[in-house]
Each structure stands twice: as structure tokens, then as C-alpha cells.
Design an enzyme around this catalytic site. Sequence first.
Site, short mmCIF file in Angstrom:
data_model
loop_
_atom_site.label_atom_id
_atom_site.label_comp_id
_atom_site.label_asym_id
_atom_site.label_seq_id
_atom_site.Cartn_x
_atom_site.Cartn_y
_atom_site.Cartn_z
N CYS A 2 -2.81 17.17 -45.47
CA CYS A 2 -3.51 17.49 -44.27
C CYS A 2 -2.77 18.96 -43.86
CB CYS A 2 -3.78 16.63 -43.10
SG CYS A 2 -4.55 15.29 -43.66
N GLY A 28 -6.46 20.61 -47.01
CA GLY A 28 -7.55 19.83 -46.97
C GLY A 28 -8.92 20.51 -46.70
N ASN A 102 -0.29 15.02 -40.25
CA ASN A 102 -0.20 15.10 -41.51
C ASN A 102 0.79 14.00 -42.16
OD1 ASN A 102 -0.16 16.11 -44.36
ND2 ASN A 102 1.57 17.60 -43.67
N GLY A 103 0.37 13.32 -43.31
CA GLY A 103 1.30 12.32 -43.85
C GLY A 103 0.45 10.80 -43.88
N TYR A 258 2.66 22.10 -56.02
CA TYR A 258 1.35 22.21 -56.11
C TYR A 258 0.57 22.45 -54.72
CZ TYR A 258 -3.77 20.61 -56.42
OH TYR A 258 -4.77 20.18 -56.12
#
Length: 505
Positions: A2, A28, A102-103, A258
Site C-alpha cells: 500500500c 495500490g 502499509n505492511g 518492482y
Amino acid sequence: MCGVVGMVGVTPVNVTLYNALQVLQHRGQDAAGIVTIDEQHNFRQRKANGMVSEVFEKKHMLRLRGMMGIGHTRYPTAGSSSAAEAQPFYVNSPFGIALAHNGNLINCKALKETCVKARRHVNTESDSEVLLNILAWKLTKVEHDMPTPDDIFTAVRGVNAEVKGGYAVVALILGVGLLAFRDPHGIRPLCLGKRETEDGRTEYMVASESVALSVNQFTLVRDIRPGEAILISEEQQLYTAQCAPAETFTPCIFEYVYFARPDSVINGASVYATRVHMGMKLAEKVKLELGDRKIDVVIPVPETSIDIAVQMARSLGLPYRQGFVKNRYIGRTFIMPGQTQRKKSVRSKLNPIPSEFVGKNVLLVDDSIVRGTTSLQIVEMAREAGAREVYFASAAPEIKYPNIYGIDMPTSKELIAYGRTVDEVSRFIKADGLVYQSLSDLEDSVREENPELREFDTSIFSGKYVVQPDPDYFEQISKQRSDDAKQDKAWHDANEELDIYNFEN
């Protein structure tokens, strides 16, 4: 994965947060949300499923008043894609708190039980809501009306002692300010920036990537350290504290391969520069392993691999060509909820330019190979466009193990490299030859930009997890992340949204 952002300003923050979320959209595409605090110390919120440009209309932006706020772009790794799980989340006890994360928490099941014992209700399947309630529970120990910075940092220390996993968090606390903290290993990224106003005051921003700062003319100050918490008061006062014991700094290396944008700097390393190094090292491996094969042209699979492929072509002394045109309005395919949908997406996402393939031996370069189905279709498209021979190079090593810190990698049995040799993978994707980047070369590519980064989270390649999960955890995520499970979730979420629509209409 995210994207998160938070800001404390001296002017309204709504547009700045929107701009930040737009450049974090790659992290996201499932949902987006913003929460601000207005002049009367009320939360203002807008969140929904969809892209940033779809979620926020003019009427929503006008309502998001205030000079402090947080934002989030979601791609779900835990929970579902239901609109109810869009972030930020909110609780009103013991203080008004809004949080975005985020995670991924790997002990979420135990944490939910803790919440029940603490009489805190969790309404969704999202681990982010669990994290919010753990933070709120720790703040119940504050004995006076308004928590001090020391109170906040004590609560974060309590959170770090309870939760396990990778996490970068931004939170608003009514009457206090903006809180940001990072997991003790620094697995998930988070950075701090500032900008000076014309009258000499300072505005602060925290974000998953530095590009969210630069697009808004903020200067990158530094990355938030592993286990560190930062509190920015409503009066723009900055407080920091180390809220976890010193651990080995192991940032996620797949960010560089990525996820991150090339114009970001993460953990002191330029993402673009690391990808150039990846291209140089991968070219040497191609020379070693495919040296006797005739290659006419290097073609990237858009678009993360473009910088890598350009350098590979230069190092190999070969022409570089754009052989595929990408539909930029299609999301990232390995995020898609099921195999059938992913297969359809690849063909609608990429279209070959036949003149770059006809009669040529081509070297296709991609950032990674996950399930192998996307790579197979790309190789098939190259052959259908007229390529004589098709070779494939992956900028990442073999992905063999699931990611448990915030990237929705599937279970091992759905990863094409798990239990297979390179030749077997090459045959599966119907390539005439396949070359993977070595793990040591990948790590060195990042270290060349920041030698202080000694270790990384490489669990998807090595199977070595810096934060050890419970023994039954992999069975749990197998039930959550398999393609069958995602299809079931997608069906459930669609029916849930339909029920809500029918009820409201």
C-alpha cells in the site's frame, strides 16, 4: 503493498495529500482514502474502492478541510477488497485516532484475541484495523486529558512489543498531531520531508516513497529509522524517539526490483540507479549463460523493467527496442484476484509491435517471474508477432516462497520456480532460454547506491524470514491467498456490495 502519506501544514492539506496519493497509486489500485482534521477538531473522511482520481471528486475535496491529514492507497494482502476495508480506519476511544498502514502483521490472529480481552471491537478482517486498536489500547494507559509526546512514544513501544511483521504507519490523534512509525527491521519504507512557507514556517510530510514529497516540493530530510517514531504536533513541532530495540536493518529488496517508482529514493538508494546496476549485472550473466546464442534485440516487458533493459542492451552491445505497447489504464497483473482474470488482463494490458519481432531472436527482460502465466503469455505474444527465437531474462532471482510482510505473493505451490529447475521454468514459459539475476548481484545492485545497507529482506527468494511467523501461519495465508480463496472473496465482496446497494436504494 500500500501507499501511505501524512502531512501537517499551515495551509489546507487536501490537495497536497491528493497529489501525493496520485504518485503513490502504483502501490495500490484497489481503494483510496483521506482523513483530515478540521478547525473544530473533527475528522473529515472520504474513502472508497477505486483509483485516486475516481474516489475523490470536487465535492469530496471541499469537505476535506483542515491543515493536517493522512492518506492511503490500498492493495489488500489481508482481509478482503470490500469497501468497508478501505483505509484510513478510525476509533474514538480513548482519543480520536485515524490510522493508515502499509505492511502485514503476521500474528494478527493472536492480536485479535488481545483486542477482545481489552474490550476493543474489530469490525473487519483487516490487520490494519487490528493495529489501530492495539495502538488505542496502549493509549488507554494515559492518565491525563491529553497525551504528551512521551505518552505517545510509550504507546508505540507497547505496539512494537505486541505486533510482529512489516509495517509503516501514519496516524492522526485529535488534539495532538500526526504520528508515524516504522517496524523494528525497517522492512516497509517510510520517509520524512519538509518545506518552508513564504512566512518562514515549516510544513512536514511523511510518505512511503520520496516521490510523494518531491511532487509537492518537499525536501527529503531522511528515512524514518527502523523502530523509530515521529510525532509532529499541530503547531508543527517535530518530536522523535527510538521505540524498539536496535534490530538488524533489513529493508525489503523487492521494493527496488518492482514496487517503487524509479524517481524515488528509498533507504538512501535511488531506485532508478539500482535498476541500472541490475541491468549491468544481469547482462554479464546473460553473456555467461547465453553467450553462444545469437540475440538480435533487447525488448523490455513494460514498464518496471525498462531501465534495466536499456542498460542491458548497452552492456551487451545490442539494439534496444520498445516491442510492446502498454495500456496504462490496466492495473498490475499479479495483484489481480484470480488466475482467470490475470490471464485476460495480460492480453489487454500489452500489445506487441510486430515489426520489432519479425524474424528476430529477441531477449525479453522483465522485473520478475511469479506464477509464470504472465511470462508464458508474453513469450507466446512475441512468437505470434513473428519472433524466431525468444529468450527471457528476469531482473529478480527465482521467487520460491510467499511474502508475509505486505506483498501479496501467493503460496509456494503457485510460484512457478518453487521445486523446479531453471530449465523446467524455461520450458513452462516456452522460452528458448532463461536467465535469472543472482541474489548476490541483486543485493550488490542496491548496496552500490548505499553501502550502509548490509542486509535485506530476501525471504521470497531465500525462504529466510527475519521475523519468524507462528508454525501454522503459512497454512493460514494459503487459505487466504490461493487463487480459489481470492475468487471466493471476490464473490463474497461483490454480493456484500450488492446487499448494501439494495438496502440503501
